[in-house]
Design an enzyme around this catalytic site. Structure first.
Site, PDB file in Angstrom:
ATOM      1  N   GLU A  93      -7.567  -4.249  -4.666  1.00  0.00           N
ATOM      2  CA  GLU A  93      -7.292  -3.794  -3.301  1.00  0.00           C
ATOM      3  C   GLU A  93      -8.026  -4.698  -2.324  1.00  0.00           C
ATOM      4  O   GLU A  93      -9.172  -5.092  -2.567  1.00  0.00           O
ATOM      5  CB  GLU A  93      -7.778  -2.344  -3.125  1.00  0.00           C
ATOM      6  CG  GLU A  93      -6.965  -1.363  -3.945  1.00  0.00           C
ATOM      7  CD  GLU A  93      -7.406   0.092  -3.756  1.00  0.00           C
ATOM      8  OE1 GLU A  93      -8.153   0.382  -2.797  1.00  0.00           O
ATOM      9  OE2 GLU A  93      -6.996   0.924  -4.586  1.00  0.00           O
ATOM     10  N   GLU A 100       1.239  -0.174   0.148  1.00  0.00           N
ATOM     11  CA  GLU A 100       1.223   1.295   0.075  1.00  0.00           C
ATOM     12  C   GLU A 100       1.240   1.924   1.467  1.00  0.00           C
ATOM     13  O   GLU A 100       0.412   1.588   2.338  1.00  0.00           O
ATOM     14  CB  GLU A 100      -0.027   1.745  -0.706  1.00  0.00           C
ATOM     15  CG  GLU A 100      -0.086   3.259  -0.875  1.00  0.00           C
ATOM     16  CD  GLU A 100      -1.055   3.730  -1.957  1.00  0.00           C
ATOM     17  OE1 GLU A 100      -1.641   2.897  -2.663  1.00  0.00           O
ATOM     18  OE2 GLU A 100      -1.210   4.968  -2.076  1.00  0.00           O
ATOM     19  N   ASP A 109      -6.035  -2.017 -12.909  1.00  0.00           N
ATOM     20  CA  ASP A 109      -6.765  -1.997 -11.639  1.00  0.00           C
ATOM     21  C   ASP A 109      -8.223  -2.388 -11.824  1.00  0.00           C
ATOM     22  O   ASP A 109      -8.880  -1.931 -12.768  1.00  0.00           O
ATOM     23  CB  ASP A 109      -6.738  -0.573 -11.055  1.00  0.00           C
ATOM     24  CG  ASP A 109      -5.739  -0.433  -9.921  1.00  0.00           C
ATOM     25  OD1 ASP A 109      -5.375  -1.454  -9.299  1.00  0.00           O
ATOM     26  OD2 ASP A 109      -5.323   0.713  -9.658  1.00  0.00           O
ATOM     27  N   LYS A 161      -5.181  -5.942 -10.797  1.00  0.00           N
ATOM     28  CA  LYS A 161      -4.810  -5.631  -9.405  1.00  0.00           C
ATOM     29  C   LYS A 161      -6.079  -5.333  -8.612  1.00  0.00           C
ATOM     30  O   LYS A 161      -6.955  -4.617  -9.096  1.00  0.00           O
ATOM     31  CB  LYS A 161      -3.857  -4.441  -9.350  1.00  0.00           C
ATOM     32  CG  LYS A 161      -3.543  -4.007  -7.914  1.00  0.00           C
ATOM     33  CD  LYS A 161      -2.304  -3.124  -7.813  1.00  0.00           C
ATOM     34  CE  LYS A 161      -2.514  -1.665  -8.154  1.00  0.00           C
ATOM     35  NZ  LYS A 161      -3.520  -0.972  -7.328  1.00  0.00           N
ATOM     36  N   ASP A 197      -6.144   2.953 -11.026  1.00  0.00           N
ATOM     37  CA  ASP A 197      -7.358   3.771 -10.951  1.00  0.00           C
ATOM     38  C   ASP A 197      -7.023   5.169 -10.406  1.00  0.00           C
ATOM     39  O   ASP A 197      -7.901   6.033 -10.315  1.00  0.00           O
ATOM     40  CB  ASP A 197      -8.486   3.084 -10.164  1.00  0.00           C
ATOM     41  CG  ASP A 197      -8.107   2.781  -8.736  1.00  0.00           C
ATOM     42  OD1 ASP A 197      -6.943   3.036  -8.338  1.00  0.00           O
ATOM     43  OD2 ASP A 197      -8.971   2.273  -7.994  1.00  0.00           O
TER      44      ASP A 197
END
Ligand code: KIV
Length: 270
Positions: free
Chosen positions: A117, A184, A86, A115, A47
């Site tokens: 978060e 990250e 994402d 994916k 994204d």
């Protein structure tokens, strides 16, 4: 052509100590170039699309429609690649059903995996998707969709207790069935701890050399984002400069009349 990597191969790669490479792609032409290189194990329709292609300051405005369109394009350019897409901001938090539906839409557009978060809090969603046959990659540490809650694009796991939470989040994602985790912007030592604690590969970005693989935003490594690229990025090319020089030459030749050549001259030159 090299056989593309598959999700069940990834854990064995980690066990053998072979590093994994992942790069972002948002368009068919870039996906084709990356796939042709044969050097990239996974393509990520991140994204980050919102920031590097759509001109947004954050990833928050990116929609499911954006992700579906660009996932379709990447699959068209790289028909055999392992493509991770994402789940954008607020595309799975309303309910498990919302998460399943939106992940399914990405898979139908050609994603091989999605994916998400988030850490412990999203493990029920990860379990739900995995049990439906949708492979899930986790993403912890700096989470751009949590930019306001995390206080900006800043290094994570640097304060007391944060490293313990990071390890708990990573373990929760692995237990829920995630096949890999992106880590990250955390300190190298924290990344080393997470990587050795998990059986599944940890793909680092701005988290030092001890992860099982690395991911970068392709525009950053190609030198297309210039000074906007994060400080941990190594620019392997200066395509921004190359493009500016090519455009200047084109415009100068159009103005001088050197381009296009007359048909007569083209025939003479041939
Ligand atoms: O959106 C993205 O490109 C990402 C990578 C930076 C890991 O999530």
């Amino acid at each position: 052509m090299k056989k593309p990597l598959r999700i069940p191969d990834l854990q064995a790669r980690k066990a053998r100590g072979e590093k994994i490479t992942m790069l972002t792609a948002y368009s068919a032409w870039m996906a084709r170039l990356l796939a042709e290189s044969g050097a990239v194990d996974l393509l990520l329709v991140g994204d980050s699309l919102g920031m590097v292609e759509l001109g947004y300051d954050t990833t928050l405005p990116v929609t499911m429609q954006d992700m579906l369109r660009h996932t379709r394009a990447v699959r068209a350019g790289a028909p055999h690649a392992l493509v991770v897409a994402d789940m954008p901001f607020l595309s799975h938090q309303a309910s498990l059903t919302q998460g399943l539906r939106n992940a399914g839409r990405l898979m139908r557009c050609g994603a091989s995996a999605v994916k998400l978060e988030g850490g412990q809090g999203i493990s029920p969603t990860v379990e739900k998707l995995v049990s439906a046959g949708i492979p899930v990659m986790g993403h912890i540490g700096l989470q751009p969709q949590f930019i306001h809650a995390q206080g900006g694009f800043r290094r994570q796991a640097t304060r007391p207790g944060e490293e313990r939470q990071l390890l708990a989040d990573a373990a929760a994602l692995e237990s829920a069935g995630a096949f890999a985790v992106v880590l990250e912007c955390v300190p190298d030592e924290a990344a080393a701890q997470v990587s050795s604690a998990l059986r599944v590969p940890v793909i680092g970005i701005g988290s030092g050399p001890h992860c099982d693989g690395q991911v970068l935003v392709t525009h950053d490594l190609l030198g297309l984002t210039g000074s906007a690229a994060p400080s941990f990025v190594k620019q392997y090319a200066a395509l921004g400069q190359t493009i500016r020089a090519a455009v200047d030459s084109y415009a100068a030749e159009v103005r001088s009349g050197a381009f296009p050549p007359s048909r007569k001259r083209q025939e003479k030159d041939a």
